[in-house]
Design a protein around this motif. Structure first.
Motif, short mmCIF file in Angstrom:
data_model
loop_
_atom_site.label_atom_id
_atom_site.label_comp_id
_atom_site.label_asym_id
_atom_site.label_seq_id
_atom_site.Cartn_x
_atom_site.Cartn_y
_atom_site.Cartn_z
N GLY A 94 -1.24 -2.96 -16.49
CA GLY A 94 -2.02 -1.78 -16.09
C GLY A 94 -2.39 -1.91 -14.63
O GLY A 94 -2.46 -3.00 -14.08
N GLY A 95 -2.67 -0.77 -14.00
CA GLY A 95 -3.00 -0.84 -12.59
C GLY A 95 -4.09 0.07 -12.16
O GLY A 95 -4.69 -0.12 -11.11
N MET A 96 -4.42 1.09 -12.98
CA MET A 96 -5.32 2.11 -12.48
C MET A 96 -6.68 2.11 -13.16
O MET A 96 -7.61 2.73 -12.68
N THR A 97 -6.84 1.43 -14.28
CA THR A 97 -8.11 1.48 -14.97
C THR A 97 -9.08 0.48 -14.39
O THR A 97 -8.70 -0.51 -13.76
N LEU A 111 -13.83 -6.00 -4.84
CA LEU A 111 -14.08 -4.69 -4.23
C LEU A 111 -15.22 -4.81 -3.22
O LEU A 111 -16.28 -5.37 -3.51
N VAL A 112 -15.01 -4.27 -2.02
CA VAL A 112 -16.08 -4.17 -1.02
C VAL A 112 -16.14 -2.74 -0.52
O VAL A 112 -15.11 -2.08 -0.37
N LYS A 113 -17.37 -2.23 -0.28
CA LYS A 113 -17.46 -0.82 0.09
C LYS A 113 -18.60 -0.49 1.05
O LYS A 113 -18.70 0.63 1.51
N ASN A 114 -19.47 -1.45 1.33
CA ASN A 114 -20.57 -1.20 2.27
C ASN A 114 -21.06 -2.52 2.83
O ASN A 114 -20.71 -3.59 2.31
N PRO A 115 -21.86 -2.50 3.90
CA PRO A 115 -22.23 -3.76 4.56
C PRO A 115 -23.00 -4.74 3.68
O PRO A 115 -22.72 -5.94 3.71
N VAL A 172 -6.73 -17.72 -2.76
CA VAL A 172 -6.74 -16.59 -1.83
C VAL A 172 -7.82 -15.61 -2.26
O VAL A 172 -7.91 -15.27 -3.45
N TYR A 173 -8.65 -15.18 -1.33
CA TYR A 173 -9.59 -14.09 -1.60
C TYR A 173 -9.01 -12.81 -1.03
O TYR A 173 -8.61 -12.76 0.14
N ILE A 174 -8.98 -11.76 -1.86
CA ILE A 174 -8.53 -10.44 -1.42
C ILE A 174 -9.73 -9.51 -1.47
O ILE A 174 -10.24 -9.20 -2.55
N LEU A 175 -10.19 -9.06 -0.31
CA LEU A 175 -11.29 -8.11 -0.23
C LEU A 175 -10.69 -6.74 0.07
O LEU A 175 -9.93 -6.59 1.03
N ALA A 176 -11.04 -5.74 -0.74
CA ALA A 176 -10.39 -4.45 -0.60
C ALA A 176 -11.35 -3.32 -0.91
O ALA A 176 -12.20 -3.44 -1.81
N THR A 177 -11.21 -2.22 -0.19
CA THR A 177 -11.98 -1.03 -0.50
C THR A 177 -11.41 -0.36 -1.75
O THR A 177 -10.35 -0.74 -2.25
N LEU A 228 -7.13 0.10 -6.06
CA LEU A 228 -6.28 0.88 -6.96
C LEU A 228 -4.80 0.74 -6.60
O LEU A 228 -3.95 0.48 -7.46
N GLN A 229 -4.51 0.90 -5.32
CA GLN A 229 -3.11 0.85 -4.88
C GLN A 229 -2.52 -0.54 -5.08
O GLN A 229 -1.38 -0.68 -5.55
#
Length: 450
Positions: A445-448, A320-324, A421-426, A431-432
């Protein structure tokens, strides 16, 4: 317990059972029902639990998880809110599922959003607040960093007897007087060396005289052993210290805190701070070092925090990434990888992500251009913005693929030229993606978030 509380708990538990049994989920609705019947229902649970609240910009989820893991080594009942339900009704729902033990300590370790803290402390009075850091994040929701800090200080003030355990390396946590007693944790692992923070760093003005702060040690961003050469403002004395970094790579770290050796199974300096915060909490509650070690070593990745997911033979690390600041720490962690890897960058701009995506321009994506990454995918709702940022950073166009649809992203991952593979996502992109991976059978599971 009052009759009203008894009725509220009975109704809430019944609603929770029904939803979990027949609707495959508990949600925060049972808490909402219980609160309508008894707005003071959390007073009852406050009497049964030692409540620890973790808040701040980055690191809340992992700090909470590590703290829970450690306390579970010592105590039988340690409650938490793993789905991130941190509004009042969600907290009540969390307690409704609890089974407190009599004649022993019961703990509740709760992750609370900075903007929600003051609302939650209207209803429950914690014994301890853990402040991780304050960085620029979702300006449309939180405002600038000093506004955010005032929000959490005001929230803590509603439980004035509770101790604030703050990151002492962050100047902002020493910028305001508080009614709460304070303790500090931080790094003290290098000899003093005169230096200043990078010019593109927030929060480096002295809160007393507004002179630019100097440092004798910097870990990252504006964190470190700061002082003001103009007025003498400086880092407070640390109560809990990391005194040695023995080893750190992209998947783990070994270090010394207060004379004891510990390790964690996630990479990056930012995660060592999370471990330090959790260890400081444990020391406050007199958990022995051996049990702290066992709790920190517990290798269960939490929501978007370096989860390893196998996608058709590709070992994918989801972050998860969300700010600089958080992004730059993730980039530094990725740079420690000893093997070739491909990159997927997923950018959304929903309310929970922050609708302003300009923050990606403050992230050091240029570092990726120096890592010889053979293939990069830009995806998410704002895939065009993400692709442009990566092109400007120096990623060659022939290496970059723009993929709007997440189903296609998943199928394209299987075609990437590297095993890793690195997956960086907001946030909402995580969640999606996890929901789609669950639907396709790659994960459970996908949402918790836990």
């Amino acid at each position: 317990m009052s009759l009203r509380s008894t009725i509220a708990i009975t109704v809430g538990k019944s609603a929770q059972w029904f939803l979990k049994t027949f609707m495959k989920g508990g949600s925060s609705y049972p808490g909402k029902l219980a609160l309508k019947i008894d707005p003071k229902i959390l007073d009852h649970y406050s009497d049964l639990y030692e409540v620890v609240v973790v808040t701040g910009t980055n690191g809340k989820t992992l700090t909470t998880a590590l703290t829970v893991n450690i306390l579970q080594q010592q105590y039988e009942e340690v409650l938490t809110n793993p789905t991130g339900a941190n509004m009042v009704q969600g907290i009540v729902s969390t307690f409704l599922s609890a089974k407190p033990k009599k004649n022993q300590k019961n703990f509740a370790v709760l992750e609370i959003d900075e903007a929600s803290l003051a609302k939650v402390t209207e209803y429950i009075k914690p014994e301890l607040f853990v402040f991780t850091n304050i960085f620029r994040d979702q300006m449309d929701r939180y405002g600038e960093i000093y506004t955010t800090y005032r929000l959490i200080v005001e929230g803590a003030a509603k439980a004035p007897a509770a101790t604030i355990l703050a990151n002492g390396d962050s100047p902002i946590f020493n910028s305001l007087a508080t009614v709460n007693p304070r303790k500090y944790y931080g790094f003290d692992h290098q000899p003093d060396h005169e230096q200043m923070a990078h010019y593109n760093t927030d929060g480096v003005l002295c809160p007393e005289c507004h002179h630019i702060l100097h440092y004798k040690m910097i870990t990252y961003a504006n964190l470190g052993k700061y002082y003001c050469p103009n007025c003498g403002f400086s880092r407070p004395e640390l109560d809990y210290k990391l005194t040695e970094m023995r080893e750190m790579d992209n998947t783990s770290a070994q270090f010394v805190i207060d004379g004891e050796s510990y390790g964690i199974e996630v990479g990056g300096m930012y995660n060592v701070y999370n471990a330090l915060a959790a260890t400081a909490v444990a020391e406050m509650y007199n958990v022995p070092p051996a049990k702290i070690r066992a709790g920190l070593a517990y290798d269960e990745k939490v929501f978007g925090r370096q989860e390893i997911i196998d996608i058709d033979g590709k070992q994918c690390t989801l972050v998860l990434v969300k700010n600089p600041v958080g992004l730059n720490q993730v980039i530094d962690m990725i740079g420690l990888s000893p093997y070739p890897f491909s990159l997927v960058a997923l950018l959304n701009a929903n309310y929970a992500d922050g609708v302003d995506v300009s923050w990606i321009w403050d992230g050091n994506h240029e570092a990726f251009a120096e890592m010889a990454i053979p293939a990069v995918i830009a995806g998410g709702d704002r895939h065009t913005d993400m692709a442009l940022r990566l092109k400007v950073a120096g990623i060659a166009e022939e290496k970059l693929t723009e993929v709007p649809d997440l189903d296609t992203v998943i199928s394209e991952i299987a075609k990437l030229p590297t095993q890793h593979v690195y997956i960086l996502a907001t946030y909402t992109a995580v969640l999606q993606l996890r929901k789609k991976l669950a639907d396709k059978g790659y994960i459970k599971g996908g949402m918790t978030r836990g």
